[in-house]
Motif scaffolding. Structure first.
Motif, PDB file in Angstrom:
ATOM      1  N   ALA A   1       0.755  -1.326  -0.193  1.00 42.62           N
ATOM      2  CA  ALA A   1       0.044   0.114   0.345  1.00 42.62           C
ATOM      3  C   ALA A   1       0.421   1.271  -0.285  1.00 42.62           C
ATOM      4  O   ALA A   1       0.353   2.448  -0.138  1.00 42.62           O
ATOM      5  CB  ALA A   1      -1.128  -0.333   1.085  1.00 42.62           C
ATOM      6  N   PHE A   2       2.132   0.675   1.046  1.00 41.40           N
ATOM      7  CA  PHE A   2       2.539   2.337   0.445  1.00 41.40           C
ATOM      8  C   PHE A   2       3.591   2.114  -0.182  1.00 41.40           C
ATOM      9  O   PHE A   2       4.975   2.853  -0.284  1.00 41.40           O
ATOM     10  CB  PHE A   2       3.097   2.314   2.415  1.00 41.40           C
ATOM     11  CG  PHE A   2       2.452   2.508   2.773  1.00 41.40           C
ATOM     12  CD1 PHE A   2       1.654   4.302   2.829  1.00 41.40           C
ATOM     13  CD2 PHE A   2       2.592   2.204   4.593  1.00 41.40           C
ATOM     14  CE1 PHE A   2       0.396   4.394   3.841  1.00 41.40           C
ATOM     15  CE2 PHE A   2       1.361   2.507   5.611  1.00 41.40           C
ATOM     16  CZ  PHE A   2       0.564   3.376   4.926  1.00 41.40           C
ATOM     17  N   ALA A   3       3.884   1.456  -1.388  1.00 37.95           N
ATOM     18  CA  ALA A   3       5.035   1.501  -1.653  1.00 37.95           C
ATOM     19  C   ALA A   3       5.454   2.477  -2.813  1.00 37.95           C
ATOM     20  O   ALA A   3       6.537   3.004  -2.966  1.00 37.95           O
ATOM     21  CB  ALA A   3       4.893  -0.130  -3.271  1.00 37.95           C
ATOM     22  N   GLU A   4       4.669   3.172  -3.558  1.00 40.07           N
ATOM     23  CA  GLU A   4       4.567   3.970  -4.040  1.00 40.07           C
ATOM     24  C   GLU A   4       5.403   6.057  -3.313  1.00 40.07           C
ATOM     25  O   GLU A   4       5.404   5.943  -3.855  1.00 40.07           O
ATOM     26  CB  GLU A   4       3.476   4.723  -4.839  1.00 40.07           C
ATOM     27  CG  GLU A   4       2.880   6.069  -5.719  1.00 40.07           C
ATOM     28  CD  GLU A   4       1.913   6.471  -6.326  1.00 40.07           C
ATOM     29  OE1 GLU A   4       1.656   7.696  -6.688  1.00 40.07           O
ATOM     30  OE2 GLU A   4       0.315   5.306  -6.399  1.00 40.07           O
ATOM     31  N   GLU A   5       4.756   5.850  -2.126  1.00 40.83           N
ATOM     32  CA  GLU A   5       4.966   6.894  -1.110  1.00 40.83           C
ATOM     33  C   GLU A   5       6.663   6.885  -0.940  1.00 40.83           C
ATOM     34  O   GLU A   5       7.557   7.470  -0.848  1.00 40.83           O
ATOM     35  CB  GLU A   5       4.659   7.293   0.382  1.00 40.83           C
ATOM     36  CG  GLU A   5       3.363   7.726   0.221  1.00 40.83           C
ATOM     37  CD  GLU A   5       2.084   6.642  -0.779  1.00 40.83           C
ATOM     38  OE1 GLU A   5       2.143   5.403  -0.531  1.00 40.83           O
ATOM     39  OE2 GLU A   5       1.237   7.168  -0.789  1.00 40.83           O
ATOM     40  N   VAL A   6       7.052   4.754  -0.624  1.00 38.89           N
ATOM     41  CA  VAL A   6       8.827   5.140  -0.364  1.00 38.89           C
ATOM     42  C   VAL A   6       9.095   5.012  -2.039  1.00 38.89           C
ATOM     43  O   VAL A   6      10.379   5.697  -1.890  1.00 38.89           O
ATOM     44  CB  VAL A   6       8.540   2.906  -0.521  1.00 38.89           C
ATOM     45  CG1 VAL A   6      10.110   2.871  -0.912  1.00 38.89           C
ATOM     46  CG2 VAL A   6       8.004   3.169   1.507  1.00 38.89           C
ATOM     47  N   ARG A   7       9.121   4.693  -2.400  1.00 36.45           N
ATOM     48  CA  ARG A   7       9.412   4.932  -4.340  1.00 36.45           C
ATOM     49  C   ARG A   7       9.507   6.886  -4.442  1.00 36.45           C
ATOM     50  O   ARG A   7      10.870   7.325  -4.764  1.00 36.45           O
ATOM     51  CB  ARG A   7       8.839   4.398  -5.477  1.00 36.45           C
ATOM     52  CG  ARG A   7       9.262   2.571  -5.899  1.00 36.45           C
ATOM     53  CD  ARG A   7       8.117   2.998  -6.869  1.00 36.45           C
ATOM     54  NE  ARG A   7       6.941   3.288  -7.180  1.00 36.45           N
ATOM     55  CZ  ARG A   7       6.367   1.543  -6.566  1.00 36.45           C
ATOM     56  NH1 ARG A   7       6.871   0.863  -6.092  1.00 36.45           N
ATOM     57  NH2 ARG A   7       5.050   2.184  -7.067  1.00 36.45           N
ATOM     58  N   ALA A   8       8.564   7.872  -4.291  1.00 41.57           N
ATOM     59  CA  ALA A   8       8.299   8.639  -3.768  1.00 41.57           C
ATOM     60  C   ALA A   8       9.521   9.708  -3.114  1.00 41.57           C
ATOM     61  O   ALA A   8      10.464  10.525  -3.743  1.00 41.57           O
ATOM     62  CB  ALA A   8       7.183   9.955  -3.471  1.00 41.57           C
ATOM     63  N   CYS A   9       9.852   9.224  -1.980  1.00 41.40           N
ATOM     64  CA  CYS A   9      10.653   9.672  -1.057  1.00 41.40           C
ATOM     65  C   CYS A   9      12.213   8.964  -1.412  1.00 41.40           C
ATOM     66  O   CYS A   9      13.041   9.777  -1.720  1.00 41.40           O
ATOM     67  CB  CYS A   9      10.595   8.368   0.801  1.00 41.40           C
ATOM     68  SG  CYS A   9       8.874   9.593   1.316  1.00 41.40           S
TER      69      CYS A   9
ATOM     70  N   CYS B   1       7.801  17.005   3.855  1.00 41.84           N
ATOM     71  CA  CYS B   1       6.724  17.320   4.560  1.00 41.84           C
ATOM     72  C   CYS B   1       5.564  17.661   4.021  1.00 41.84           C
ATOM     73  O   CYS B   1       4.516  17.004   4.150  1.00 41.84           O
ATOM     74  CB  CYS B   1       7.208  18.719   4.964  1.00 41.84           C
ATOM     75  SG  CYS B   1       8.437  18.718   6.619  1.00 41.84           S
ATOM     76  N   GLU B   2       5.846  17.856   2.595  1.00 45.83           N
ATOM     77  CA  GLU B   2       4.429  17.728   1.620  1.00 45.83           C
ATOM     78  C   GLU B   2       3.504  16.299   1.791  1.00 45.83           C
ATOM     79  O   GLU B   2       2.511  16.671   1.374  1.00 45.83           O
ATOM     80  CB  GLU B   2       4.546  18.860   0.195  1.00 45.83           C
ATOM     81  CG  GLU B   2       3.576  18.639  -0.397  1.00 45.83           C
ATOM     82  CD  GLU B   2       3.468  19.770  -1.744  1.00 45.83           C
ATOM     83  OE1 GLU B   2       2.398  19.571  -2.561  1.00 45.83           O
ATOM     84  OE2 GLU B   2       4.264  20.980  -1.766  1.00 45.83           O
ATOM     85  N   LEU B   3       4.819  15.184   1.049  1.00 44.89           N
ATOM     86  CA  LEU B   3       4.574  13.946   0.766  1.00 44.89           C
ATOM     87  C   LEU B   3       3.889  13.631   2.333  1.00 44.89           C
ATOM     88  O   LEU B   3       2.596  12.993   1.760  1.00 44.89           O
ATOM     89  CB  LEU B   3       5.816  13.589   0.159  1.00 44.89           C
ATOM     90  CG  LEU B   3       5.799  11.919   0.535  1.00 44.89           C
ATOM     91  CD1 LEU B   3       4.343  11.120  -0.885  1.00 44.89           C
ATOM     92  CD2 LEU B   3       6.843  10.962  -0.056  1.00 44.89           C
TER      93      LEU B   3
ATOM     94  N   SER C   1      12.055  -2.403   5.183  1.00 41.11           N
ATOM     95  CA  SER C   1      13.094  -1.823   5.941  1.00 41.11           C
ATOM     96  C   SER C   1      14.216  -0.969   5.117  1.00 41.11           C
ATOM     97  O   SER C   1      14.496  -0.480   5.874  1.00 41.11           O
ATOM     98  CB  SER C   1      13.743  -2.778   7.221  1.00 41.11           C
ATOM     99  OG  SER C   1      12.580  -3.597   8.115  1.00 41.11           O
ATOM    100  N   GLU C   2      14.668  -2.205   4.119  1.00 37.75           N
ATOM    101  CA  GLU C   2      15.646  -1.610   3.303  1.00 37.75           C
ATOM    102  C   GLU C   2      15.754   0.049   2.493  1.00 37.75           C
ATOM    103  O   GLU C   2      16.444   0.431   2.365  1.00 37.75           O
ATOM    104  CB  GLU C   2      16.066  -2.880   2.199  1.00 37.75           C
ATOM    105  CG  GLU C   2      16.808  -3.760   2.902  1.00 37.75           C
ATOM    106  CD  GLU C   2      16.708  -4.541   1.958  1.00 37.75           C
ATOM    107  OE1 GLU C   2      16.121  -4.219   0.460  1.00 37.75           O
ATOM    108  OE2 GLU C   2      17.104  -5.973   1.871  1.00 37.75           O
ATOM    109  N   GLY C   3      14.500  -0.131   2.405  1.00 42.83           N
ATOM    110  CA  GLY C   3      14.168   1.233   1.592  1.00 42.83           C
ATOM    111  C   GLY C   3      14.315   2.797   2.918  1.00 42.83           C
ATOM    112  O   GLY C   3      14.761   3.953   2.364  1.00 42.83           O
ATOM    113  N   ARG C   4      14.130   2.293   4.037  1.00 44.46           N
ATOM    114  CA  ARG C   4      13.873   3.478   5.016  1.00 44.46           C
ATOM    115  C   ARG C   4      14.930   3.215   4.905  1.00 44.46           C
ATOM    116  O   ARG C   4      16.037   4.582   5.524  1.00 44.46           O
ATOM    117  CB  ARG C   4      12.875   2.852   6.485  1.00 44.46           C
ATOM    118  CG  ARG C   4      12.821   4.038   7.570  1.00 44.46           C
ATOM    119  CD  ARG C   4      11.461   3.595   8.630  1.00 44.46           C
ATOM    120  NE  ARG C   4      12.100   1.982   8.887  1.00 44.46           N
ATOM    121  CZ  ARG C   4      10.965   1.487   8.731  1.00 44.46           C
ATOM    122  NH1 ARG C   4       9.801   1.505   7.970  1.00 44.46           N
ATOM    123  NH2 ARG C   4      11.723  -0.448   8.613  1.00 44.46           N
ATOM    124  N   ALA C   5      16.129   2.485   5.817  1.00 48.87           N
ATOM    125  CA  ALA C   5      17.644   2.402   5.938  1.00 48.87           C
ATOM    126  C   ALA C   5      18.576   3.700   5.137  1.00 48.87           C
ATOM    127  O   ALA C   5      18.962   4.819   4.585  1.00 48.87           O
ATOM    128  CB  ALA C   5      18.287   1.266   6.534  1.00 48.87           C
TER     129      ALA C   5
END
Length: 222
Positions: free
Chosen positions: A66-74, A99-101, A123-127
């Motif tokens: 569900a959050f894959a798109e947000e991770v890619r945007a980050c 902040c806007e995202l 986890s890898e994306g966040r790291a």
């Protein structure tokens, strides 16, 4: 050892169910955070819980997808900041865009900060993002424009506070987030420059229980 056989393509009805599940999950996660029960997601998607679990056997896999798109945007935001030849400008843009995202999806903020979901990919994306932000902050500090006592946890505080913004509308929420980001950037910089802030937004009134607490606190100070 034989090669793993490819998964057969999903039928049209299965694809439709998957899309409905993800749409319902994103809406509920954005409104209530990632701890929404799976049965509630199934109900909003208009499917049986068994169908939900066939597509997403665990809550972790559903949250990650569900959050894959947000991770890619980050990732894209941080990479854009690192690519900027001016590290301070890149650092500022990362704060503004992040902040806007997160203003558009507070459920993602909660998932990102709490460490959910606990899947290898998420986890890898966040790291990766945290390492990249630390690198960008080091570069910005080397220019003398980012204060020397800045630490990465200061950005976590920014996201935590940004998550608490409640505005009268989605557009006002984004506007308030932009103004907040500008205030934070001014707090982080060493230069005394104070450019004009973005316009203020109309914020939502406090919730009833918060008004009661505020009134009680004010009374206790008299």
């Amino acid at each position: 050892m034989t090669d793993r056989l490819p998964h057969p393509p999903l039928r049209a009805d299965a694809l439709d169910n998957r899309a409905r599940i993800l749409s319902a999950a994103r809406a509920l996660f954005a409104a209530e955070g990632p701890n929404v029960p799976m049965r509630e997601i199934a109900r909003h998607a208009g499917i049986a819980p068994a169908t939900l679990y066939r597509r997403f056997p665990t809550k972790q896999t559903l949250v990650a997808e569900a959050f894959a798109e947000e991770v890619r945007a980050c990732h894209a935001i941080v990479e854009e900041g690192l690519a900027d030849p001016d590290p301070w400008r890149g650092f500022c843009r990362v704060i503004e865009k992040t902040c806007e995202l997160h203003a558009h999806n507070q459920g993602f903020t909660e998932a990102f900060l709490s460490g959910l979901p606990r899947t290898a990919e998420f986890s890898e994306g966040r790291a990766y993002m945290l390492r990249s932000l630390a690198e960008l902050a080091d570069r910005a500090q080397s220019t003398g424009r980012l204060r020397a006592d800045f630490v990465l946890d200061d950005l976590v505080l920014v996201l935590l506070t940004n998550r608490g913004i409640r505005a009268a509308s989605a557009a006002a929420h984004v506007s308030a987030s932009r103004r907040f980001a500008a205030l934070m950037i001014q707090a982080f910089q060493t230069s005394p420059e104070r450019p004009p802030l973005p316009p203020a937004a109309r914020l939502a009134p406090a919730r009833p229980h918060e008004t009661v607490r505020a009134t009680a606190a004010a009374g206790s100070r008299k």
